[in-house]
Write a protein that holds these residues in place. Sequence first.
Motif, PDB file in Angstrom:
ATOM      1  N   ARG A 196      36.715  51.613  56.343  1.00 18.81           N
ATOM      2  CA  ARG A 196      37.091  50.479  55.484  1.00 18.81           C
ATOM      3  C   ARG A 196      36.109  49.340  55.724  1.00 18.81           C
ATOM      4  N   GLU A 197      35.422  48.921  54.685  1.00 16.79           N
ATOM      5  CA  GLU A 197      34.469  47.815  54.848  1.00 16.79           C
ATOM      6  C   GLU A 197      35.218  46.479  54.883  1.00 16.79           C
ATOM      7  N   THR A 247      41.231  55.792  59.906  1.00 16.60           N
ATOM      8  CA  THR A 247      40.374  54.860  59.157  1.00 16.60           C
ATOM      9  C   THR A 247      39.789  53.838  60.127  1.00 16.60           C
ATOM     10  N   GLU A 301      28.930  56.952  47.615  1.00 14.68           N
ATOM     11  CA  GLU A 301      29.308  55.545  47.447  1.00 14.68           C
ATOM     12  C   GLU A 301      30.755  55.325  47.889  1.00 14.68           C
ATOM     13  N   GLY A 302      31.026  54.127  48.378  1.00 11.92           N
ATOM     14  CA  GLY A 302      32.408  53.792  48.704  1.00 11.92           C
ATOM     15  C   GLY A 302      33.204  53.526  47.437  1.00 11.92           C
ATOM     16  N   HIS A 303      34.529  53.601  47.558  1.00 14.03           N
ATOM     17  CA  HIS A 303      35.403  53.289  46.431  1.00 14.03           C
ATOM     18  C   HIS A 303      36.280  52.107  46.837  1.00 14.03           C
ATOM     19  N   PHE A 353      38.065  58.047  57.348  1.00 12.74           N
ATOM     20  CA  PHE A 353      37.530  57.084  56.391  1.00 12.74           C
ATOM     21  C   PHE A 353      37.021  55.835  57.105  1.00 12.74           C
ATOM     22  N   PRO A 406      27.790  57.212  55.549  1.00 13.44           N
ATOM     23  CA  PRO A 406      28.824  57.413  54.534  1.00 13.44           C
ATOM     24  C   PRO A 406      28.505  58.600  53.627  1.00 13.44           C
ATOM     25  N   LEU A 430      36.261  51.549  50.502  1.00 13.69           N
ATOM     26  CA  LEU A 430      36.692  52.659  51.367  1.00 13.69           C
ATOM     27  C   LEU A 430      35.680  53.797  51.242  1.00 13.69           C
ATOM     28  N   TYR A 431      35.141  54.227  52.389  1.00 15.05           N
ATOM     29  CA  TYR A 431      34.119  55.282  52.404  1.00 15.05           C
ATOM     30  C   TYR A 431      34.644  56.541  53.078  1.00 15.05           C
ATOM     31  N   SER A 432      34.272  57.692  52.526  1.00  8.09           N
ATOM     32  CA  SER A 432      34.376  58.931  53.301  1.00  8.09           C
ATOM     33  C   SER A 432      33.183  58.952  54.242  1.00  8.09           C
TER      34      SER A 432
END
Length: 304
Positions: A254-255, A163, A185-187, A252, A182, A190-192
Amino acid sequence: MKDAMTKVRKAVIPAAGLGTRFLPATKALAKEMLPIVDKPTIQFIVEEALKSGIEDILVVTGKAKRSIEDHFDSNFELEYNLEQKGKTDLLKLVNDTTAINLHFIRQSHPRGLGDAVLQAKAFVGNEPFVVMLGDDLMDITDDKAVPLTQQLINDYKETHASTIAVMPVPHDEVSAYGVIAPQGEGHDGLYSVETFVEKPDPQDAPSDLAIIGRYLLTPEIFEILETQKPGAGNEVQLTDAIDTLNKTQRVFAREFTGKRYDVGDKFGFMKTSIDYALQHPQVKDDLKDYIIHLGQELAGKEGK
């Protein structure tokens, strides 16, 4: 046993750069030892690692880096002197720098971040680890924030995947960073990740989400780094290796939503020093008064 295998215990701090932007200060002193008020920048990084549960830290150093080793080593004369004079507060500050498992290895030639990380292969072994870059200080004016390294470790506990920390940067600045494309959309931040691109031209950038100096990586990255061809700037780029890793296992992003301080250039360094000083119990009040006074003075000159 599974938890024991997956606990993230080790961090790598690459500190082998020449620090040319800060010459002449960095001629004999490691750039990472330049202080923000009274604390070297690398100590902020080490403190973030410790707050995040990291147990062992490897610092990858270059030539003039003895000052880093000395800083984190004990200094008997200094400690004895402070003890004799009853300066317990100062003694605690000094002792805080030595209560850490720190290891050092030399990168003989600066061949890029990827090569610096590769030097940590034997130290890391077959476990996940964190790479923390010294130019990026995170949330140093907010004691209550969850350290970014801790956020990455929390993500790893859920995903068991590498990550990388990212944050939005102004579009015209993306060429100074590695950038992610990405997947959808991120969740919850957290983005794939589809691909990683090192220093793209703004018109080619897949997003404005730039890689900032925190990476949680699985040990498979080392096999890739060993055969990695030099990329941008003829250096072995960590971003390229992560992009290759992403082809065989999920990576992944992480924003980060906290405050990032970039101490890699002079203006960023000055801003960081001022912000940190405005929270520093010994100087904050005087500095605040000075800045208000200076602001009025400068505004007066502008108005003339």
